[in-house]
Design a protein around this motif. Structure first.
Motif, PDB file in Angstrom:
ATOM      1  N   SER A   1      50.155  38.271  44.633  1.00 25.55           N
ATOM      2  CA  SER A   1      49.558  37.621  45.804  1.00 25.55           C
ATOM      3  C   SER A   1      50.132  36.225  46.016  1.00 25.55           C
ATOM      4  CB  SER A   1      48.034  37.566  45.667  1.00 25.55           C
ATOM      5  OG  SER A   1      47.648  36.833  44.522  1.00 25.55           O
ATOM      6  N   VAL A   2      50.329  35.465  44.935  1.00 23.23           N
ATOM      7  CA  VAL A   2      50.906  34.127  45.055  1.00 23.23           C
ATOM      8  C   VAL A   2      52.361  34.227  45.513  1.00 23.23           C
ATOM      9  CG1 VAL A   2      51.579  32.055  43.772  1.00 23.23           C
ATOM     10  CG2 VAL A   2      49.357  33.111  43.358  1.00 23.23           C
ATOM     11  N   PHE A   3      53.090  35.194  44.974  1.00 23.02           N
ATOM     12  CA  PHE A   3      54.492  35.366  45.364  1.00 23.02           C
ATOM     13  C   PHE A   3      54.622  35.661  46.849  1.00 23.02           C
ATOM     14  CE2 PHE A   3      57.871  38.409  46.360  1.00 23.02           C
ATOM     15  CZ  PHE A   3      58.991  37.645  46.053  1.00 23.02           C
ATOM     16  N   TRP A   4      53.840  36.629  47.351  1.00 24.57           N
ATOM     17  CA  TRP A   4      53.975  37.002  48.761  1.00 24.57           C
ATOM     18  C   TRP A   4      53.465  35.913  49.693  1.00 24.57           C
ATOM     19  CZ3 TRP A   4      57.412  40.250  49.994  1.00 24.57           C
ATOM     20  CH2 TRP A   4      57.683  41.373  49.217  1.00 24.57           C
TER      21      TRP A   4
ATOM     22  N   PHE B   1      41.802  38.260  26.021  1.00 26.54           N
ATOM     23  CA  PHE B   1      43.126  38.613  26.535  1.00 26.54           C
ATOM     24  C   PHE B   1      43.030  39.741  27.548  1.00 26.54           C
ATOM     25  CE2 PHE B   1      46.837  41.488  26.151  1.00 26.54           C
ATOM     26  CZ  PHE B   1      47.784  40.664  26.740  1.00 26.54           C
ATOM     27  N   TYR B   2      42.199  40.720  27.274  1.00 27.54           N
ATOM     28  CA  TYR B   2      42.020  41.848  28.190  1.00 27.54           C
ATOM     29  C   TYR B   2      41.573  41.354  29.566  1.00 27.54           C
ATOM     30  CZ  TYR B   2      40.592  46.519  29.758  1.00 27.54           C
ATOM     31  OH  TYR B   2      40.469  47.699  30.455  1.00 27.54           O
ATOM     32  N   VAL B   3      40.598  40.475  29.573  1.00 26.75           N
ATOM     33  CA  VAL B   3      40.082  39.938  30.832  1.00 26.75           C
ATOM     34  C   VAL B   3      41.125  39.053  31.512  1.00 26.75           C
ATOM     35  CG1 VAL B   3      38.356  38.387  31.852  1.00 26.75           C
ATOM     36  CG2 VAL B   3      37.666  40.083  30.137  1.00 26.75           C
ATOM     37  N   TRP B   4      41.782  38.207  30.718  1.00 31.72           N
ATOM     38  CA  TRP B   4      42.710  37.233  31.304  1.00 31.72           C
ATOM     39  C   TRP B   4      43.935  37.895  31.917  1.00 31.72           C
ATOM     40  CZ3 TRP B   4      42.042  32.912  33.367  1.00 31.72           C
ATOM     41  CH2 TRP B   4      43.105  32.019  33.600  1.00 31.72           C
ATOM     42  N   LEU B   5      44.481  38.915  31.263  1.00 25.31           N
ATOM     43  CA  LEU B   5      45.636  39.605  31.833  1.00 25.31           C
ATOM     44  C   LEU B   5      45.239  40.338  33.118  1.00 25.31           C
ATOM     45  CD1 LEU B   5      48.653  40.162  31.409  1.00 25.31           C
ATOM     46  CD2 LEU B   5      48.016  42.296  30.268  1.00 25.31           C
ATOM     47  N   SER B   6      44.009  40.833  33.174  1.00 26.33           N
ATOM     48  CA  SER B   6      43.518  41.472  34.389  1.00 26.33           C
ATOM     49  C   SER B   6      43.389  40.460  35.520  1.00 26.33           C
ATOM     50  CB  SER B   6      42.156  42.136  34.126  1.00 26.33           C
ATOM     51  OG  SER B   6      42.255  43.112  33.108  1.00 26.33           O
ATOM     52  N   VAL B   7      42.959  39.248  35.199  1.00 26.09           N
ATOM     53  CA  VAL B   7      42.890  38.179  36.199  1.00 26.09           C
ATOM     54  C   VAL B   7      44.299  37.829  36.672  1.00 26.09           C
ATOM     55  CG1 VAL B   7      42.289  35.753  36.594  1.00 26.09           C
ATOM     56  CG2 VAL B   7      40.719  37.231  35.323  1.00 26.09           C
ATOM     57  N   PHE B   8      45.233  37.733  35.745  1.00 27.03           N
ATOM     58  CA  PHE B   8      46.622  37.426  36.093  1.00 27.03           C
ATOM     59  C   PHE B   8      47.198  38.458  37.045  1.00 27.03           C
ATOM     60  CE2 PHE B   8      51.100  38.415  34.975  1.00 27.03           C
ATOM     61  CZ  PHE B   8      51.696  37.294  35.550  1.00 27.03           C
ATOM     62  N   SER B   9      46.851  39.718  36.854  1.00 27.71           N
ATOM     63  CA  SER B   9      47.393  40.776  37.703  1.00 27.71           C
ATOM     64  C   SER B   9      46.992  40.589  39.161  1.00 27.71           C
ATOM     65  CB  SER B   9      46.931  42.150  37.207  1.00 27.71           C
ATOM     66  OG  SER B   9      45.539  42.327  37.405  1.00 27.71           O
ATOM     67  N   LEU B  10      45.874  39.910  39.403  1.00 28.91           N
ATOM     68  CA  LEU B  10      45.434  39.644  40.773  1.00 28.91           C
ATOM     69  C   LEU B  10      46.257  38.533  41.417  1.00 28.91           C
ATOM     70  CD1 LEU B  10      41.561  39.763  40.245  1.00 28.91           C
ATOM     71  CD2 LEU B  10      43.056  41.608  41.015  1.00 28.91           C
ATOM     72  N   PHE B  11      46.729  37.606  40.614  1.00 23.99           N
ATOM     73  CA  PHE B  11      47.494  36.463  41.127  1.00 23.99           C
ATOM     74  C   PHE B  11      48.983  36.739  41.190  1.00 23.99           C
ATOM     75  CE2 PHE B  11      43.633  34.224  40.214  1.00 23.99           C
ATOM     76  CZ  PHE B  11      43.627  33.142  41.078  1.00 23.99           C
ATOM     77  N   ASN B  12      49.459  37.617  40.329  1.00 26.67           N
ATOM     78  CA  ASN B  12      50.889  37.795  40.113  1.00 26.67           C
ATOM     79  C   ASN B  12      51.666  37.976  41.417  1.00 26.67           C
ATOM     80  OD1 ASN B  12      53.170  38.008  38.537  1.00 26.67           O
ATOM     81  ND2 ASN B  12      52.892  40.171  38.092  1.00 26.67           N
TER      82      ASN B  12
ATOM     83  N   VAL C   1      36.723  35.660  40.600  1.00 25.31           N
ATOM     84  CA  VAL C   1      36.090  34.913  41.684  1.00 25.31           C
ATOM     85  C   VAL C   1      36.199  33.412  41.428  1.00 25.31           C
ATOM     86  CG1 VAL C   1      33.889  34.379  42.802  1.00 25.31           C
ATOM     87  CG2 VAL C   1      34.504  36.764  42.322  1.00 25.31           C
ATOM     88  N   ILE C   2      35.965  33.021  40.195  1.00 24.99           N
ATOM     89  CA  ILE C   2      36.068  31.600  39.841  1.00 24.99           C
ATOM     90  C   ILE C   2      37.505  31.112  40.014  1.00 24.99           C
ATOM     91  CG2 ILE C   2      35.880  29.929  37.954  1.00 24.99           C
ATOM     92  CD1 ILE C   2      33.585  31.652  36.842  1.00 24.99           C
ATOM     93  N   ALA C   3      38.461  31.899  39.514  1.00 26.75           N
ATOM     94  CA  ALA C   3      39.877  31.508  39.592  1.00 26.75           C
ATOM     95  C   ALA C   3      40.348  31.410  41.038  1.00 26.75           C
ATOM     96  CB  ALA C   3      40.734  32.507  38.819  1.00 26.75           C
ATOM     97  N   VAL C   4      39.951  32.373  41.878  1.00 24.31           N
ATOM     98  CA  VAL C   4      40.354  32.360  43.283  1.00 24.31           C
ATOM     99  C   VAL C   4      39.734  31.161  44.003  1.00 24.31           C
ATOM    100  CG1 VAL C   4      40.110  33.569  45.490  1.00 24.31           C
ATOM    101  CG2 VAL C   4      40.773  34.838  43.437  1.00 24.31           C
ATOM    102  N   SER C   5      38.493  30.843  43.661  1.00 24.97           N
ATOM    103  CA  SER C   5      37.829  29.695  44.283  1.00 24.97           C
ATOM    104  C   SER C   5      38.534  28.391  43.917  1.00 24.97           C
ATOM    105  CB  SER C   5      36.360  29.638  43.836  1.00 24.97           C
ATOM    106  OG  SER C   5      35.660  30.804  44.218  1.00 24.97           O
ATOM    107  N   ILE C   6      38.911  28.268  42.648  1.00 22.20           N
ATOM    108  CA  ILE C   6      39.625  27.064  42.210  1.00 22.20           C
ATOM    109  C   ILE C   6      40.989  26.993  42.877  1.00 22.20           C
ATOM    110  CG2 ILE C   6      40.698  25.920  40.227  1.00 22.20           C
ATOM    111  CD1 ILE C   6      38.429  27.061  38.509  1.00 22.20           C
ATOM    112  N   TYR C   7      41.679  28.120  42.914  1.00 20.18           N
ATOM    113  CA  TYR C   7      43.008  28.163  43.541  1.00 20.18           C
ATOM    114  C   TYR C   7      42.918  27.807  45.024  1.00 20.18           C
ATOM    115  CZ  TYR C   7      47.437  30.073  45.224  1.00 20.18           C
ATOM    116  OH  TYR C   7      48.657  30.234  45.821  1.00 20.18           O
ATOM    117  N   GLY C   8      41.930  28.365  45.715  1.00 19.77           N
ATOM    118  CA  GLY C   8      41.766  28.076  47.125  1.00 19.77           C
ATOM    119  C   GLY C   8      41.493  26.608  47.389  1.00 19.77           C
ATOM    120  N   GLY C   9      40.714  25.972  46.490  1.00 16.68           N
ATOM    121  CA  GLY C   9      40.424  24.551  46.653  1.00 16.68           C
ATOM    122  C   GLY C   9      41.626  23.671  46.377  1.00 16.68           C
ATOM    123  N   VAL C  10      42.430  24.079  45.394  1.00 11.76           N
ATOM    124  CA  VAL C  10      43.587  23.268  45.010  1.00 11.76           C
ATOM    125  C   VAL C  10      44.729  23.421  46.004  1.00 11.76           C
ATOM    126  CG1 VAL C  10      45.354  22.939  43.243  1.00 11.76           C
ATOM    127  CG2 VAL C  10      42.985  23.301  42.559  1.00 11.76           C
ATOM    128  N   ILE C  11      44.959  24.665  46.490  1.00  8.38           N
ATOM    129  CA  ILE C  11      46.107  24.915  47.356  1.00  8.38           C
ATOM    130  C   ILE C  11      45.996  24.169  48.675  1.00  8.38           C
ATOM    131  CG2 ILE C  11      45.192  26.929  48.567  1.00  8.38           C
ATOM    132  CD1 ILE C  11      48.773  26.428  47.247  1.00  8.38           C
TER     133      ILE C  11
END
Length: 206
Positions: free
Chosen positions: A136-139, A123-134, A73-83
């Motif tokens: 979605s950003v491409f498409w 690492f477990y948490v971070w790779l799971s976060v990455f899987s959400l962006f991997n 949620v934090i990462a998506v919020s930051i990404y949404g603000g930056v994009i």
């Protein structure tokens, strides 16, 4: 004697099989390789994450997934603000370079401090976060390159690259983990993740 250029015959064959127009084929192949690398990178690293879960209880795993949700949620919020302030052609490579740098960071930390439960959990948490962006950003990026009619012809072919990457990626840890070590999978995954970065400019031009 058939004097038709070989490239033209190949273009006609591809069009017949995939319905992709000749002027779209180069961009489609570049996009195919792009998403192939993204999925291969993730699936190269995922076994290293999944192997960690065998050491944790259900309660600990539940806490980790809660942490994943919060950080997502934090990462998506930051990404949404930056994009909204930075152009896609800058933001997209920045996202993948950033994630690749973090995986290199985990590799360095793992080699420096050795086995650490805290690092493993992060690492477990971070790779799971990455899987959400991997993907979605491409498409999101790709949908801005192809118009509606082109998307109907090309996206099925491009999506095949994602499936192929998801099939090829696990083969690396499956066959080579004993030789290279689980920690080195992070470094390999980071390198593979960076491979398609130069293609972003190519797709913009095409």
């Amino acid at each position: 004697m058939n004097s038709e250029p070989r490239d033209n015959r190949l273009a006609r064959f591809i069009r017949a099989v995939t319905k992709v127009e000749p002027q779209e084929q180069k961009a489609t192949l570049v996009s195919f390789f792009f998403v192939f690398c993204l999925m291969a990178a993730y699936f190269i690293m995922r076994p290293a994450r999944d192997a960690l879960s065998s050491d944790w209880s259900d309660t600990e795993l539940s806490l980790l997934w809660t942490s994943t949700f919060i950080f997502s949620v934090i990462a998506v919020s930051i990404y949404g603000g930056v994009i909204s302030r930075i152009r896609f052609k800058i933001m997209v490579p920045a996202v993948y370079v950033f994630f690749a740098a973090t995986f290199v960071g985990f590799y360095v930390v793992g080699n420096t401090v050795g086995e650490s439960d805290l690092v493993n959990r992060c690492f477990y948490v971070w790779l799971s976060v990455f899987s959400l962006f991997n993907l979605s950003v491409f498409w999101s990026f790709t949908s801005g390159i192809y118009n509606k009619d082109q998307a109907k012809r090309t996206f099925a072919v491009i999506a095949t690259g994602a499936m192929l990457g998801a099939a090829v990626g696990p083969a690396v840890p499956l066959f080579f983990t004993d030789d290279i070590g689980a920690l080195n999978l992070l470094l390999i995954g980071a390198v593979v993740l960076l491979l398609p970065i130069p293609l972003i400019g190519v797709l913009e031009r095409l």
